[in-house]
Design a protein around this motif. Structure first.
Motif, PDB file in Angstrom:
ATOM      1  N   ILE A   1      33.648  36.128  37.807  1.00 48.09           N
ATOM      2  CA  ILE A   1      33.740  35.146  38.894  1.00 48.09           C
ATOM      3  C   ILE A   1      35.150  35.111  39.452  1.00 48.09           C
ATOM      4  O   ILE A   1      35.366  35.120  40.662  1.00 48.09           O
ATOM      5  CB  ILE A   1      33.339  33.743  38.404  1.00 48.09           C
ATOM      6  CG1 ILE A   1      31.887  33.728  37.967  1.00 48.09           C
ATOM      7  CG2 ILE A   1      33.576  32.712  39.497  1.00 48.09           C
ATOM      8  CD1 ILE A   1      31.494  32.457  37.245  1.00 48.09           C
ATOM      9  N   GLN A   2      36.112  35.114  38.544  1.00 46.58           N
ATOM     10  CA  GLN A   2      37.494  35.008  39.005  1.00 46.58           C
ATOM     11  C   GLN A   2      37.976  36.290  39.668  1.00 46.58           C
ATOM     12  O   GLN A   2      38.986  36.283  40.359  1.00 46.58           O
ATOM     13  CB  GLN A   2      38.423  34.629  37.845  1.00 46.58           C
ATOM     14  CG  GLN A   2      38.230  33.190  37.413  1.00 46.58           C
ATOM     15  CD  GLN A   2      39.173  32.783  36.295  1.00 46.58           C
ATOM     16  OE1 GLN A   2      40.144  33.460  36.008  1.00 46.58           O
ATOM     17  NE2 GLN A   2      38.872  31.660  35.671  1.00 46.58           N
ATOM     18  N   HIS A   3      37.268  37.368  39.411  1.00 45.75           N
ATOM     19  CA  HIS A   3      37.772  38.645  39.937  1.00 45.75           C
ATOM     20  C   HIS A   3      36.814  39.375  40.834  1.00 45.75           C
ATOM     21  O   HIS A   3      36.896  40.576  40.973  1.00 45.75           O
ATOM     22  CB  HIS A   3      38.200  39.543  38.773  1.00 45.75           C
ATOM     23  CG  HIS A   3      39.366  38.961  38.068  1.00 45.75           C
ATOM     24  ND1 HIS A   3      39.220  37.965  37.134  1.00 45.75           N
ATOM     25  CD2 HIS A   3      40.674  39.188  38.199  1.00 45.75           C
ATOM     26  CE1 HIS A   3      40.422  37.628  36.705  1.00 45.75           C
ATOM     27  NE2 HIS A   3      41.326  38.344  37.335  1.00 45.75           N
ATOM     28  N   GLU A   4      35.907  38.634  41.447  1.00 42.02           N
ATOM     29  CA  GLU A   4      35.044  39.256  42.440  1.00 42.02           C
ATOM     30  C   GLU A   4      35.943  39.861  43.507  1.00 42.02           C
ATOM     31  O   GLU A   4      36.919  39.241  43.917  1.00 42.02           O
ATOM     32  CB  GLU A   4      34.155  38.201  43.096  1.00 42.02           C
ATOM     33  CG  GLU A   4      32.797  38.098  42.454  1.00 42.02           C
ATOM     34  CD  GLU A   4      32.001  37.029  43.143  1.00 42.02           C
ATOM     35  OE1 GLU A   4      31.383  37.345  44.172  1.00 42.02           O
ATOM     36  OE2 GLU A   4      32.031  35.889  42.667  1.00 42.02           O
ATOM     37  N   GLY A   5      35.597  41.009  43.944  1.00 42.13           N
ATOM     38  CA  GLY A   5      36.435  41.598  44.979  1.00 42.13           C
ATOM     39  C   GLY A   5      37.478  42.513  44.385  1.00 42.13           C
ATOM     40  O   GLY A   5      38.166  43.242  45.066  1.00 42.13           O
TER      41      GLY A   5
ATOM     42  N   ARG B   1      31.653  36.621  31.981  1.00 43.04           N
ATOM     43  CA  ARG B   1      31.142  35.987  33.193  1.00 43.04           C
ATOM     44  C   ARG B   1      32.279  35.305  33.968  1.00 43.04           C
ATOM     45  O   ARG B   1      32.427  35.447  35.177  1.00 43.04           O
ATOM     46  CB  ARG B   1      30.068  34.971  32.820  1.00 43.04           C
ATOM     47  CG  ARG B   1      29.062  34.755  33.917  1.00 43.04           C
ATOM     48  CD  ARG B   1      27.766  34.156  33.403  1.00 43.04           C
ATOM     49  NE  ARG B   1      27.936  32.807  32.910  1.00 43.04           N
ATOM     50  CZ  ARG B   1      27.656  32.428  31.674  1.00 43.04           C
ATOM     51  NH1 ARG B   1      27.211  33.310  30.781  1.00 43.04           N
ATOM     52  NH2 ARG B   1      27.824  31.178  31.307  1.00 43.04           N
ATOM     53  N   LEU B   2      33.125  34.555  33.237  1.00 43.16           N
ATOM     54  CA  LEU B   2      34.250  33.873  33.883  1.00 43.16           C
ATOM     55  C   LEU B   2      35.165  34.882  34.564  1.00 43.16           C
ATOM     56  O   LEU B   2      35.633  34.685  35.677  1.00 43.16           O
ATOM     57  CB  LEU B   2      35.051  33.065  32.858  1.00 43.16           C
ATOM     58  CG  LEU B   2      34.377  31.818  32.305  1.00 43.16           C
ATOM     59  CD1 LEU B   2      35.226  31.218  31.193  1.00 43.16           C
ATOM     60  CD2 LEU B   2      34.138  30.790  33.394  1.00 43.16           C
TER      61      LEU B   2
END
Lengths: 597, 606
Positions: free
Chosen positions: A580-584, A576-577
């Motif tokens: 979030i950090q790598h959306e895109g 999950r982390l």
């Protein structure tokens, strides 16, 4: 070397002798006037006769009046000499005691367990070490001596005074008890005024301090007027209270002056009456007048000092509180590690820890780290990452469970030896206010220039240092403020590397370093792989993805562990982390941005 | 010690009268108290110099058994004593008014000046240094004033009147006693200089001692990690040793000085006794009472010389403090409203129009333009180089790029914390130096990387810009940034004390509160510099939407390391070496495959 009580005894002895000489001084003109210049009808008293014969007899003196003048000078020089001894010896004893007190305080603060410092306020501790010590110092060096002086000035002339005239003696001391009692009671009563002024001043100071520290926020919200308003309020309160203190003191000084004057007037009145009725001679009268003038002011001071005794007591109590803390190594005799043969393997077995009376921060945590490997701890704030480090460094003791380094129970290892084989780099590292070179060399004082530059290069700080005007001799400002957060972190990484420790811990130590630099540091560390066990604590997952194994922590437990790839495949906090950090991320992949892993 | 000698020597130089005249101006409001101090000093000196004479006259009258004279003199003596006590009361009261009033006014002037000075001043001086200017320096200078005035007048008058008294009694004897004065002056000056020097060394070492304690306590974690306890203790002991040495030096000097002065007084008494005694023996001139009075004068004569010297060295000792305060007060703020703007503000205030800014101009900020802006701290190293940027209404601009590229400088210039060295920044087409500084800064919502909170509660910090805000509004702002939940978990919820500088909260928590604080102010333009850098990943993710809602419809300038934060911006600028190297939307920039793409890959590739 003499011990302090004996030095004080010498000082007090010198003081008594000195005041003896001071009193002999007015005695000389007295007998000269009464015996030589204005012989009374009944002839000189026995005592006067004795003094006169000591000085060479009436007949000799009559023709040689220069001799009593020289005598006065000699007496005052002698009084001065002994006053000098008193001052120097009292200072010697006091300064020794105070120096020892300061050293003990500092030593104790260096050696108390970390949680004592964490619990205390820095400002309060510093106050105990500085202003409280100063209160005790003033008490010992000035006030004790001052009181001794008051007593000596009173006691020394008493026999002579009684010999000359008992009635005048009584007249000379009749108001003294009242003068002392007045001072004692007055100062006890106005103590609250002093306290309130102190509080108002502290309040004012912290207002100014906050304004200066937060000046950017004040400007950012254009709150200058409001800030000035709340400052004005405190400033005026402080002024008014301070003014009140002056008023209260005005009453004290004028009233006690009046009492002292009244004491002198009584002596004057009684003396005149006795003089008038020929029961006293002019010279003796002069002696009493002088004596009263000499002891009445020290006695008044004594009253004030007595009233302030409590202050010194309180200060001493506050100092004792610090000195009474146990040192973290008290009663320990641990194993000294052999740095050369350490592999750096670490085992936590069922470790539980909680801060006093609150929920556990770590709950039954077990893991083992093979020597020379790199592991990472990740998880949200407050999950227990830093606690693991604190336990490993023995800053804290686990409530339950055991920790082993190279198979040796941590609690049986000498603390200093343990810490010199572990290096921790903190998120907010502390740099000492001295040169950068000194700060780095603190890692290992034997380190040569080449090694220092090498460590600085690995930590990617060498170039920044060379960019400063003074290079490695640049002195770090107030708490390292002249360096940016990232530079401080890199400095302390270099410092840790110089120690060449068996275990290197980076406790969120790259948070203020930009991605580019972080990458350079991590890959340089990678090359030293297997030289030491490395533990990395971080928020940014890109920081930890190269680790041999990653522990995912949540709420005081290890909820998952594995390599980056393994963890990424499993559904859970790590995945999950990462998302979030790598959306895109997909955007890049879609665009053919290349192979990212 | 050698390196601080020149500094000490400076202080030992002469008293800078121009400086003290400027300092005295702060006391002009309290002139009447200053005057009372001076008059009080003169009166007390007169009383004190009459007392020995009175006691001498009394004694003579007693020897003559003159009852009328005795009664008369006794009454005068008693009245003088009472008068003396009343004067003591009066001048302490006056001293209080003068000292506390002056300290208050100097503090206020300094504080107001601090609110106007540019940040460069605060960048250069440590906070503790500035604070001591307003606290200990102001106290030191102000509390010295009344006693200086008093002792100056007292000492001069006392010397004058007791000289007259002595000369009147017997001028030959008087001159003999006064011959001691030059010796006294030489001795006093000699010792006062040395005492001043050693006490300065003491003070200096004492502040060093405090600094070492401070380092020892705040750096304790680092010390323990580096196992440096023993070295630290050794270093501390060398400082405490020099503290002891200087204290001893000072004590020895005092112990020599005071007895010598007393002994010099003894010379006067001796002269009076032998010369005066001879006269009495030979049966002319002096009476016994006058001889006794004379000897008292001889002893007292040393007093004013010592006091005057002591006050002068107080003045020299406080000169450095006075210079520092005057230095602060005389410093002109570099960034302030121009004459013209100030004039317009006055006109607008008088006009009392609504719907305009405080300088009478347009209250809205619609567009912002940086035109050919250059900025540098040192001319050789420009931070921004001919920088151009136009921001259109409602646009969100993100600045990314390496550390030191100039991002923070752009934000600081926009906030007018600094001003461009060349070029200009235009709001709705008007150069911002032609607008009111207060209006600009209160129109901006600025969130900085180091989120400073003030001591007080969580609620009072969120409501910093609008203390009257309701609890609902405060909670709403906190909810927008997802801070409500963690605040409710604190011991006293919104009423929790945050501690000095917000120290009881984590950096991430402080950043969230700082964000809520900016949102509640409802500014026209947002400027955020790494506003969420320490907030943990999940929380940051959650607050994204709330922030986007706040930023839409307003101009916003956002600086971030985390690319996830900047993705949603209308326009992303990649700043390197003080220039825009690339700009466009997230998508467009990725497609372009340039500097932004490189940053992006670096960020994820680990």
């Amino acid at each position: 070397m003499m011990r302090e009580p004996r030095i004080y005894a010498v000082a007090i002895g010198a003081m008594v002798v000195s005041s003896l000489f001071l009193y002999l001084m007015p005695l000389v003109p007295q007998v000269i006037i009464d015996g030589v210049l204005l012989p009374s009808e009944g002839g000189p008293t026995e005592f006067e006769d004795f003094l006169l014969s000591l000085m060479g007899g009436v007949d000799f003196l009559r023709g040689n009046l220069w001799w009593p003048a020289v005598l006065i000078l000699l007496l005052s020089a002698a009084a001065g000499l002994f006053a000098y001894f008193r001052g120097v010896y009292a200072a010697k004893a006091t300064e020794r005691i105070i120096q020892r007190m300061r050293n003990d305080l500092y030593r104790r603060l260096q050696r108390v367990p970390l949680n004592f410092i964490d619990r205390s306020e820095t400002g309060d501790l510093i106050q105990r070490c500085t202003s409280d010590v100063d209160t005790v110092r003033i008490f010992l060096s000035a006030q004790v001596v001052e009181m001794g002086r008051a007593v000596a000035m009173l006691i020394v002339p008493l026999p002579i005074m009684l010999l000359v005239s008992p009635l005048m003696t009584l007249a000379s001391v009749v108001l003294l008890p009242f003068i002392v009692l007045f001072a004692v009671f007055y100062f006890k009563r106005i103590r609250s005024t002093f306290l309130r002024v102190d509080e108002a001043e502290a309040d004012l100071t912290s207002k100014i301090q906050e304004n200066v520290m937060g000046i950017r926020v004040v400007r950012a919200f254009a709150q200058q007027a409001q800030e000035t308003g709340s400052f004005d309020h405190r400033n005026a309160t402080h002024r008014d209270l301070d003014n009140k203190l002056y008023r209260v003191l005005a009453w004290f000084w004028s009233t006690s002056d009046l009492m002292c004057m009244a004491q002198k007037l009584i002596v004057l009145g009684v003396g005149l009456w006795l003089l008038f009725t020929s029961q006293l001679e002019a010279g003796a009268f002069f002696f009493f007048l002088t004596a009263v003038g000499m002891f009445v002011w020290p006695i008044r001071q004594m009253g004030r000092i007595l009233a302030e005794l409590g202050k010194a007591q309180v200060a001493l109590g506050r100092i004792q509180y610090v000195l009474g803390q146990s040192e973290e190594t008290d009663g320990e005799s641990g194993l000294v590690l052999d740095a050369a043969s350490l592999s750096g393997s670490i085992v936590f077995r069922n470790v539980t820890f909680s801060h006093a009376e609150s929920a556990p921060v770590l709950l039954d945590v077990s893991f083992e780290i093979p020597g020379g490997s790199t592991i990472a701890l990740v998880g949200p704030s407050g999950c227990g990452k830093s606690t693991i480090i604190n336990l490993l460094m023995r800053f804290y003791q686990p409530d339950e469970g055991k920790i082993h380094l190279d198979g040796i129970d941590l609690s049986s290892i000498d603390r200093t030896s343990l810490r010199s084989n572990l290096s921790v780099v903190l998120q907010e590292p502390f740099l000492y206010s001295r040169s950068l070179l000194d700060n780095l060399a603190m890692g290992r004082s034997s380190a040569g220039e080449v090694e220092i530059v090498e460590a600085a290069s690995i930590a990617a700080i060498h170039d920044s240092i060379m960019g400063f005007d003074d290079g490695y001799s640049t002195v770090v400002g107030e708490r390292g403020m002249t360096l940016s957060g990232g530079q401080r972190q890199r400095m302390s990484i270099a410092r840790a590397l110089l120690r060449d420790p068996a275990v290197l811990v980076l406790d969120d130590a790259l948070s203020a370093v930009d991605t580019n630099t972080e990458r350079a540091i991590l890959s340089a560390l990678q090359q030293r792989h297997h030289r030491h066990t490395t533990i990395i604590v971080a928020h940014r997952l890109t920081t930890v993805m190269q680790a041999d194994e990653i522990f995912v922590l949540d709420k005081g437990r290890i909820i998952d562990r594995g390599s980056h790839h393994e963890l990424l495949k499993r559904e859970g906090l790590y995945q999950r982390l990462w998302e979030i950090q790598h959306e895109g991320m997909d955007a890049i992949t879609e665009l053919g941005g290349g192979d990212l892993s | 010690m050698t390196q601080m000698s020149p500094h000490v020597e400076d202080v030992l130089g002469t008293v800078d009268r121009g400086l003290w005249r400027r300092v005295a101006r702060h006391g002009s409001r309290y002139r009447k108290f200053g005057l009372s101090m001076m008059i009080g000093g003169i009166l007390i000196a007169i009383v004190e110099s009459l007392l020995p004479l009175m006691s001498g006259l009394l004694i003579d009258a007693a020897i003559d058994k003159n009852v009328v004279q005795i009664t008369w003199y006794s009454v005068v003596y008693a009245v003088l004593s009472i008068g003396f006590c009343i004067l003591v009361w009066c001048f302490i009261i006056a001293a209080g008014r003068l000292a506390t009033g002056m300290a208050h006014d100097m503090r206020r002037a300094s504080f107001v000046r601090l609110q106007e000075l540019e940040f460069a001043y605060f960048d250069k001086q440590p906070a503790g240094w500035i604070v001591s200017r307003l606290t200990s320096d102001c106290r030191k200078v102000a509390s010295l004033m009344p006693w200086f005035l008093l002792d100056l007048c007292w000492g001069a008058t006392f010397l004058l009147f007791s000289s007259i008294a002595m000369l009147a009694i017997d001028w030959v004897l008087g001159l003999c006693v006064m011959a001691v004065v030059p010796l006294l002056v030489v001795v006093t000056i000699f010792f006062e200089r040395r005492l001043l020097k050693s006490s300065r060394l003491m003070r200096k070492t004492n502040s060093e001692l405090t600094a070492v304690y401070n380092e020892g306590i705040t750096g304790v974690r680092t010390t323990k990690s580096l196992t440096r306890e023993c070295e630290n203790i050794e270093e501390f002991e060398s400082v405490s040793q020099s503290m002891r040495d200087y204290s001893m030096l000072n004590a020895v000097q005092t112990s020599i000085f005071v007895p010598i002065v007393t002994s010099v007084g003894g010379i006067g008494v001796g002269i009076a006794l032998s010369v005066g005694g001879l006269q009495i023996e030979e049966g002319y001139g002096l009476t016994i009472g006058m001889l006794i009075a004379f000897m008292q004068y001889a002893v007292l004569f040393a007093m004013p010389v010592r006091e005057l010297a002591a006050r002068l060295s107080d003045l020299k000792g406080a000169q450095a403090a006075a210079e520092r305060i005057e230095g602060l007060l005389e410093r002109e703020p570099e960034i302030h409203d121009s004459e013209e703007v100030r004039h317009r503000i006055e006109v607008a205030a008088a006009g009392n129009q609504s719907g305009v800014a405080d300088d009478g101009g347009d209250p809205r900020i619609k567009t912002i333009d940086f035109k050919d802006v250059s900025f540098w701290y040192k001319p050789a190293e420009p931070v921004l180089n001919h920088f151009d940027l136009s921001i259109t209404p409602g646009e969100t601009i993100a600045l990314v790029g390496p550390t030191g590229g100039g991002k923070t400088t752009i934000a600081s210039l926009l906030c007018r914390f600094y001003e461009p060295c060349e070029g200009g920044i235009y709001l709705n087409g008007v150069e911002y130096r032609k607008r009111s500084l207060h209006w600009l800064q209160s129109s901006l919502g600025i969130v900085l990387q180091e989120p400073h909170l003030f001591s007080g509660t969580v609620a009072s910090n969120i409501a910093y810009s609008s203390p009257a805000a309701s609890q609902e509004k405060i909670e709403e702002a906190a909810r927008t940034v997802e801070a409500h939940d963690f605040i409710m978990q604190l011991k006293d919820g919104y009423g929790t004390e945050v501690g000095e500088g917000g120290g009881r909260l984590s950096v991430g928590q402080r950043q969230l509160i700082a964000l809520a604080r900016a949102i509640i102010a409802d500014p026209q333009v947002f400027v955020m510099d790494e506003a969420t850098s320490s907030v943990d990943t999940e929380t940051e993710h959650h607050i994204q939407r709330g922030i986007e809602a706040v930023l839409s419809q307003r101009i916003a300038v956002v600086i971030a390391h985390r690319l996830s934060t900047v993705r949603s911006a209308d326009r992303i600028l990649v700043i390197e070496g003080g220039r825009i190297v690339e700009q466009g939307s997230h998508k467009a920039l990725l497609e372009a495959g340039g500097a932004y793409m490189a940053l992006y890959r670096q960020h994820f590739a680990g």
